[in-house]
Design a protein around this motif. Sequence first.
Motif, PDB file in Angstrom:
ATOM      1  N   ILE A 104       0.003   9.492  27.311  1.00  0.00           N
ATOM      2  CA  ILE A 104      -0.158   8.043  27.132  1.00  0.00           C
ATOM      3  C   ILE A 104      -1.437   7.762  26.347  1.00  0.00           C
ATOM      4  O   ILE A 104      -1.437   6.960  25.407  1.00  0.00           O
ATOM      5  CB  ILE A 104      -0.183   7.342  28.495  1.00  0.00           C
ATOM      6  N   ALA A 105      -2.519   8.426  26.715  1.00  0.00           N
ATOM      7  CA  ALA A 105      -3.792   8.210  26.040  1.00  0.00           C
ATOM      8  C   ALA A 105      -3.740   8.634  24.578  1.00  0.00           C
ATOM      9  O   ALA A 105      -4.467   8.081  23.736  1.00  0.00           O
ATOM     10  CB  ALA A 105      -4.897   8.967  26.768  1.00  0.00           C
ATOM     11  N   GLN A 106      -2.883   9.586  24.274  1.00  0.00           N
ATOM     12  CA  GLN A 106      -2.774  10.058  22.887  1.00  0.00           C
ATOM     13  C   GLN A 106      -1.838   9.198  22.045  1.00  0.00           C
ATOM     14  O   GLN A 106      -1.568   9.519  20.900  1.00  0.00           O
ATOM     15  CB  GLN A 106      -2.321  11.519  22.873  1.00  0.00           C
ATOM     16  N   GLY A 107      -1.351   8.116  22.633  1.00  0.00           N
ATOM     17  CA  GLY A 107      -0.621   7.141  21.828  1.00  0.00           C
ATOM     18  C   GLY A 107       0.827   6.913  22.203  1.00  0.00           C
ATOM     19  O   GLY A 107       1.485   6.062  21.588  1.00  0.00           O
ATOM     20  N   LEU A 108       1.363   7.654  23.181  1.00  0.00           N
ATOM     21  CA  LEU A 108       2.741   7.431  23.583  1.00  0.00           C
ATOM     22  C   LEU A 108       2.860   6.045  24.208  1.00  0.00           C
ATOM     23  O   LEU A 108       2.097   5.696  25.115  1.00  0.00           O
ATOM     24  CB  LEU A 108       3.185   8.489  24.594  1.00  0.00           C
ATOM     25  N   GLY A 148      -0.513  25.032  27.234  1.00  0.00           N
ATOM     26  CA  GLY A 148      -0.727  23.618  27.506  1.00  0.00           C
ATOM     27  C   GLY A 148       0.070  23.098  28.675  1.00  0.00           C
ATOM     28  O   GLY A 148      -0.171  21.994  29.152  1.00  0.00           O
ATOM     29  N   GLY A 149       1.017  23.909  29.157  1.00  0.00           N
ATOM     30  CA  GLY A 149       1.797  23.538  30.330  1.00  0.00           C
ATOM     31  C   GLY A 149       1.014  23.754  31.607  1.00  0.00           C
ATOM     32  O   GLY A 149      -0.122  24.250  31.602  1.00  0.00           O
ATOM     33  N   PHE A 150       1.622  23.412  32.744  1.00  0.00           N
ATOM     34  CA  PHE A 150       0.897  23.410  34.008  1.00  0.00           C
ATOM     35  C   PHE A 150       0.385  24.797  34.383  1.00  0.00           C
ATOM     36  O   PHE A 150      -0.756  24.943  34.839  1.00  0.00           O
ATOM     37  CB  PHE A 150       1.793  22.856  35.122  1.00  0.00           C
ATOM     38  N   ASN A 151       1.195  25.854  34.193  1.00  0.00           N
ATOM     39  CA  ASN A 151       0.745  27.196  34.542  1.00  0.00           C
ATOM     40  C   ASN A 151      -0.467  27.592  33.707  1.00  0.00           C
ATOM     41  O   ASN A 151      -1.420  28.181  34.222  1.00  0.00           O
ATOM     42  CB  ASN A 151       1.882  28.213  34.361  1.00  0.00           C
ATOM     43  N   GLN A 305     -10.185  11.866  33.718  1.00  0.00           N
ATOM     44  CA  GLN A 305     -11.533  12.277  33.314  1.00  0.00           C
ATOM     45  C   GLN A 305     -11.613  13.788  33.163  1.00  0.00           C
ATOM     46  O   GLN A 305     -12.313  14.301  32.264  1.00  0.00           O
ATOM     47  CB  GLN A 305     -12.564  11.799  34.340  1.00  0.00           C
ATOM     48  N   ASN A 306     -10.897  14.521  34.001  1.00  0.00           N
ATOM     49  CA  ASN A 306     -10.895  15.983  33.900  1.00  0.00           C
ATOM     50  C   ASN A 306     -10.335  16.441  32.564  1.00  0.00           C
ATOM     51  O   ASN A 306     -10.797  17.425  31.985  1.00  0.00           O
ATOM     52  CB  ASN A 306     -10.085  16.577  35.050  1.00  0.00           C
ATOM     53  N   ALA A 307      -9.340  15.718  32.052  1.00  0.00           N
ATOM     54  CA  ALA A 307      -8.787  16.049  30.737  1.00  0.00           C
ATOM     55  C   ALA A 307      -9.834  15.846  29.648  1.00  0.00           C
ATOM     56  O   ALA A 307      -9.914  16.626  28.688  1.00  0.00           O
ATOM     57  CB  ALA A 307      -7.548  15.205  30.458  1.00  0.00           C
ATOM     58  N   VAL A 308     -10.653  14.811  29.796  1.00  0.00           N
ATOM     59  CA  VAL A 308     -11.746  14.588  28.846  1.00  0.00           C
ATOM     60  C   VAL A 308     -12.773  15.707  28.964  1.00  0.00           C
ATOM     61  O   VAL A 308     -13.199  16.298  27.963  1.00  0.00           O
ATOM     62  CB  VAL A 308     -12.409  13.219  29.101  1.00  0.00           C
ATOM     63  N   ASP A 309     -13.152  16.029  30.194  1.00  0.00           N
ATOM     64  CA  ASP A 309     -14.163  17.060  30.417  1.00  0.00           C
ATOM     65  C   ASP A 309     -13.719  18.420  29.899  1.00  0.00           C
ATOM     66  O   ASP A 309     -14.540  19.226  29.445  1.00  0.00           O
ATOM     67  CB  ASP A 309     -14.472  17.164  31.912  1.00  0.00           C
ATOM     68  N   ASN A 310     -12.415  18.688  29.961  1.00  0.00           N
ATOM     69  CA  ASN A 310     -11.870  19.976  29.505  1.00  0.00           C
ATOM     70  C   ASN A 310     -11.634  20.030  28.004  1.00  0.00           C
ATOM     71  O   ASN A 310     -11.256  21.074  27.470  1.00  0.00           O
ATOM     72  CB  ASN A 310     -10.551  20.270  30.214  1.00  0.00           C
ATOM     73  N   GLY A 311     -11.796  18.897  27.335  1.00  0.00           N
ATOM     74  CA  GLY A 311     -11.546  18.865  25.902  1.00  0.00           C
ATOM     75  C   GLY A 311     -10.094  18.659  25.530  1.00  0.00           C
ATOM     76  O   GLY A 311      -9.720  18.771  24.353  1.00  0.00           O
ATOM     77  N   ASP A 312      -9.265  18.324  26.511  1.00  0.00           N
ATOM     78  CA  ASP A 312      -7.843  18.079  26.241  1.00  0.00           C
ATOM     79  C   ASP A 312      -7.601  16.662  25.745  1.00  0.00           C
ATOM     80  O   ASP A 312      -6.512  16.347  25.265  1.00  0.00           O
ATOM     81  CB  ASP A 312      -7.012  18.314  27.504  1.00  0.00           C
ATOM     82  N   LEU A 313      -8.587  15.793  25.910  1.00  0.00           N
ATOM     83  CA  LEU A 313      -8.466  14.401  25.496  1.00  0.00           C
ATOM     84  C   LEU A 313      -9.796  13.932  24.931  1.00  0.00           C
ATOM     85  O   LEU A 313     -10.848  14.134  25.552  1.00  0.00           O
ATOM     86  CB  LEU A 313      -8.070  13.528  26.704  1.00  0.00           C
ATOM     87  N   ASP A 314      -9.758  13.318  23.754  1.00  0.00           N
ATOM     88  CA  ASP A 314     -10.952  12.738  23.141  1.00  0.00           C
ATOM     89  C   ASP A 314     -11.461  11.618  24.039  1.00  0.00           C
ATOM     90  O   ASP A 314     -10.706  10.726  24.450  1.00  0.00           O
ATOM     91  CB  ASP A 314     -10.578  12.192  21.759  1.00  0.00           C
ATOM     92  N   ALA A 315     -12.757  11.625  24.337  1.00  0.00           N
ATOM     93  CA  ALA A 315     -13.338  10.617  25.213  1.00  0.00           C
ATOM     94  C   ALA A 315     -13.101   9.205  24.697  1.00  0.00           C
ATOM     95  O   ALA A 315     -12.994   8.253  25.482  1.00  0.00           O
ATOM     96  CB  ALA A 315     -14.834  10.873  25.384  1.00  0.00           C
ATOM     97  N   ALA A 316     -12.996   9.044  23.389  1.00  0.00           N
ATOM     98  CA  ALA A 316     -12.769   7.723  22.809  1.00  0.00           C
ATOM     99  C   ALA A 316     -11.388   7.175  23.147  1.00  0.00           C
ATOM    100  O   ALA A 316     -11.146   5.964  23.037  1.00  0.00           O
ATOM    101  CB  ALA A 316     -12.948   7.778  21.295  1.00  0.00           C
TER     102      ALA A 316
END
Length: 348
Positions: A104-108, A148-151, A305-316
């Motif tokens: 969702i954050a990436q634009g979906l 990138g999957g859960f495992n 926030q964990n996705a941001v901290d891990n670099g999986d999501l741009d903080a912006a």
Amino acid sequence: MQTRRSLSVTGAAAVAGLAVVLSGSPAAAQAQSCPQGLRKLNIGVAVAPPNVVHTAPFVAKALGFFAKHCVDANIIQFDGGAAGTSVTAVGQGTAISNLPDVAIAQGLRARQIWGLAPRPPQAYVVTAEIKTPADLKGKRLSAAGGIGGFNWLMGREVLRKAGLAAGDVQFVSQGTAGRLPGFVAGQIDGVVLHPEDVYLVLKQKPGAHVLSTIADLLPNLAFNHYGAADSLIAKDRPLLVDAIAAMIEANRAIYRDKDKVAPVIVEATGKPRDAVEFAIDSLTKACVLSVNQGFVRERTEWTHQNAVDNGDLDAAKKLPFDKIVDMSIADDAVKAAGGPVTIGACKD
């Protein structure tokens, strides 16, 4: 593709990348109570075949909860909840399915509409010689469902406990169905397994043991939430409310009537009855399955926030809770399911 007795298989669906489509006609008696007829909806399941935690749609179909709410559900199995086909189907408005907050954050253009399972049920299982996360260096770890999957994500989290990175191991991409047999056969040394598979692997592979539960590893993680495209919400909101209400009733039945739901879950998962019953007990004791809306705001916000901290999501691109979740659909679904309940200590 094999036909099931309680869930008839209708064949391959024209939804992006669909692996398996299960459908069946609701009872005629139920249809007569639906003034607008039975409304069709594709409902995704995050794993093929499903784990016990994912089986609310199967229970809702087999026990008539979908028909009760005038929903004709096609159950679609995807190979991994973060798989591109699942997210694509949600984004296109062709199905509701597990939807990560990052998508969702990436634009979906979509929202999470119900929490199937707010808490993670799995454990990270390893071979006998691995005693600590540091021992994973150089080992082969499962990336079931793809990188990138859960495992893969959970494997990366375990590695971090020892100061290791993804490049310090070999991640092996595989189908989600290959996790248990691959581990038993020695093809991988570490894997995320659901309770029924933990039960089976400890019987089948000498020395295999739980290195960490995911709940201990990431105690605030939000696990599995259904999502729908903004376009589908605008077009068919009452249908979504009714479909979620049916699955809420199914989750409640798993808590309240193990003997009734177990045969349905055995057939859906293909797992032995003893393993399924072990998993049901584990899930219900830990309040993994939701009994109401299934959203815990703090979990959603921590996971984002964990996705941001891990670099999986741009903080912006970070979103507030109400831009990730459409809470009103879950609220109305709880009302349609008879109102909020508490079962034992479980109230989410």
